[in-house]
Design a protein around this motif. Structure first.
Motif, mmCIF file in Angstrom:
data_model
loop_
_atom_site.group_PDB
_atom_site.id
_atom_site.type_symbol
_atom_site.label_atom_id
_atom_site.label_comp_id
_atom_site.label_asym_id
_atom_site.label_seq_id
_atom_site.Cartn_x
_atom_site.Cartn_y
_atom_site.Cartn_z
ATOM 1 N N LEU A 17 0.827 -1.209 0.000
ATOM 2 C CA LEU A 17 0.000 0.000 0.000
ATOM 3 C C LEU A 17 0.860 1.256 0.000
ATOM 4 O O LEU A 17 0.482 2.265 -0.599
ATOM 5 N N VAL A 18 1.988 1.186 0.696
ATOM 6 C CA VAL A 18 2.877 2.351 0.813
ATOM 7 C C VAL A 18 4.318 1.950 0.526
ATOM 8 O O VAL A 18 4.701 0.792 0.717
ATOM 9 N N LEU A 90 2.266 6.916 -0.641
ATOM 10 C CA LEU A 90 1.405 5.842 -1.119
ATOM 11 C C LEU A 90 1.963 5.254 -2.406
ATOM 12 O O LEU A 90 2.649 5.925 -3.172
ATOM 13 N N LYS A 91 1.637 4.000 -2.659
ATOM 14 C CA LYS A 91 1.893 3.423 -3.965
ATOM 15 C C LYS A 91 1.062 4.175 -5.004
ATOM 16 O O LYS A 91 -0.116 4.507 -4.760
ATOM 17 N N ARG A 95 -4.915 4.797 -4.100
ATOM 18 C CA ARG A 95 -6.138 5.434 -3.582
ATOM 19 C C ARG A 95 -7.292 5.262 -4.573
ATOM 20 O O ARG A 95 -8.419 4.925 -4.182
ATOM 21 N N LEU A 123 -2.384 4.771 7.664
ATOM 22 C CA LEU A 123 -3.678 4.817 6.987
ATOM 23 C C LEU A 123 -4.396 6.130 7.269
ATOM 24 O O LEU A 123 -4.978 6.740 6.358
ATOM 25 N N HIS A 126 -2.852 9.176 5.367
ATOM 26 C CA HIS A 126 -3.173 9.251 3.942
ATOM 27 C C HIS A 126 -4.675 9.181 3.660
ATOM 28 O O HIS A 126 -5.083 9.101 2.495
ATOM 29 N N LEU A 128 -6.846 6.780 4.292
ATOM 30 C CA LEU A 128 -7.257 5.485 3.764
ATOM 31 C C LEU A 128 -8.091 4.654 4.738
ATOM 32 O O LEU A 128 -8.624 3.609 4.353
#
Length: 216
Positions: A17-18, A90-91, A95, A123, A126, A128
């Protein structure tokens, strides 16, 4: 379409995810330096997939750390906190990918070897948190990755069967965990694990270079 028959997506955190795998080498160097211990070349390989608690046990036994396990984990949380909340991106495309599949009714969970404190922090930082129905950490199950425990627990919390889940993972130990749980696995490219690329491609059901390519 690799997603059409899946009711749930289960995501590793670091490297999936990151982009955060890079921070741990610097933390390990600093932490071991307190005890005048040089970072062993094999350390990351030895602890890959271990839960936060399992890693603390490993450090304590291998390096004879005098602090308690709880003190060690608290130190690591403090050392990583600022990096996770200020320096970890983040990747690309994640998102939008999460939003797309949340709108399609897919259940989602995070299944991480990291601490709950750091997982929740990154999370929240960002924005999420609202995408995920559950967060499971390696410290909450009997065995960390590559054992299947964490992914089976995540599926149970979402109320879905293993065969209805697709796991997203960036390292071999995580891919092994997902496959051992009876789930399909999408390997995610990450700079930290590029040296594992051939093995990841061989083990996983799918290989993802970039989440942006999956937004159609």
């Amino acid at each position: 379409m690799i997603f059409q028959d899946k009711k749930a997506f289960l995501f590793d955190l670091d490297g999936t995810l990151v982009d955060s795998m890079w921070i741990w080498k610097s933390i390990d160097i600093e932490y071991l330096g307190r005890y005048e211990i040089e970072l062993p070349e094999d350390l990351q390989y030895c602890i890959e997939g271990m839960s936060f608690s399992e890693t603390a046990v490993y450090f304590k036994e291998r390096f004879s750390i005098p602090d308690s396990l709880e003190e060690m984990k608290a130190d690591w949380n403090r050392m990583a906190w600022e990096k996770y909340t200020r320096e970890v991106p983040l990747k690309s495309g994640i998102r939008e990918f999460l939003a797309l599949h949340r709108d399609r009714g897919v259940k989602m969970a995070v299944a991480t070897s990291n601490s709950r404190e750091l997982a929740e922090a990154v999370l929240a930082t960002h924005g999420l948190t609202g995408f995920f129905d559950a967060i499971v950490t390696g410290c909450e199950v009997a065995h960390g990755k590559p054992w299947p425990d964490i992914y089976l627990e995540a599926a149970a919390r979402l109320g879905v069967n293993a065969g209805e889940c697709l796991v997203f993972e960036d390292v071999v130990a995580g891919i092994q965990a997902g496959k051992s749980a009876g789930m399909q696995v999408a390997a995610v490219e990450d700079e930290y694990s590029l040296y594992q690329s051939r093995e990841k491609r061989a083990m996983a059901d799918y290989y993802i270079d970039d989440y942006n390519l999956l937004l159609a």
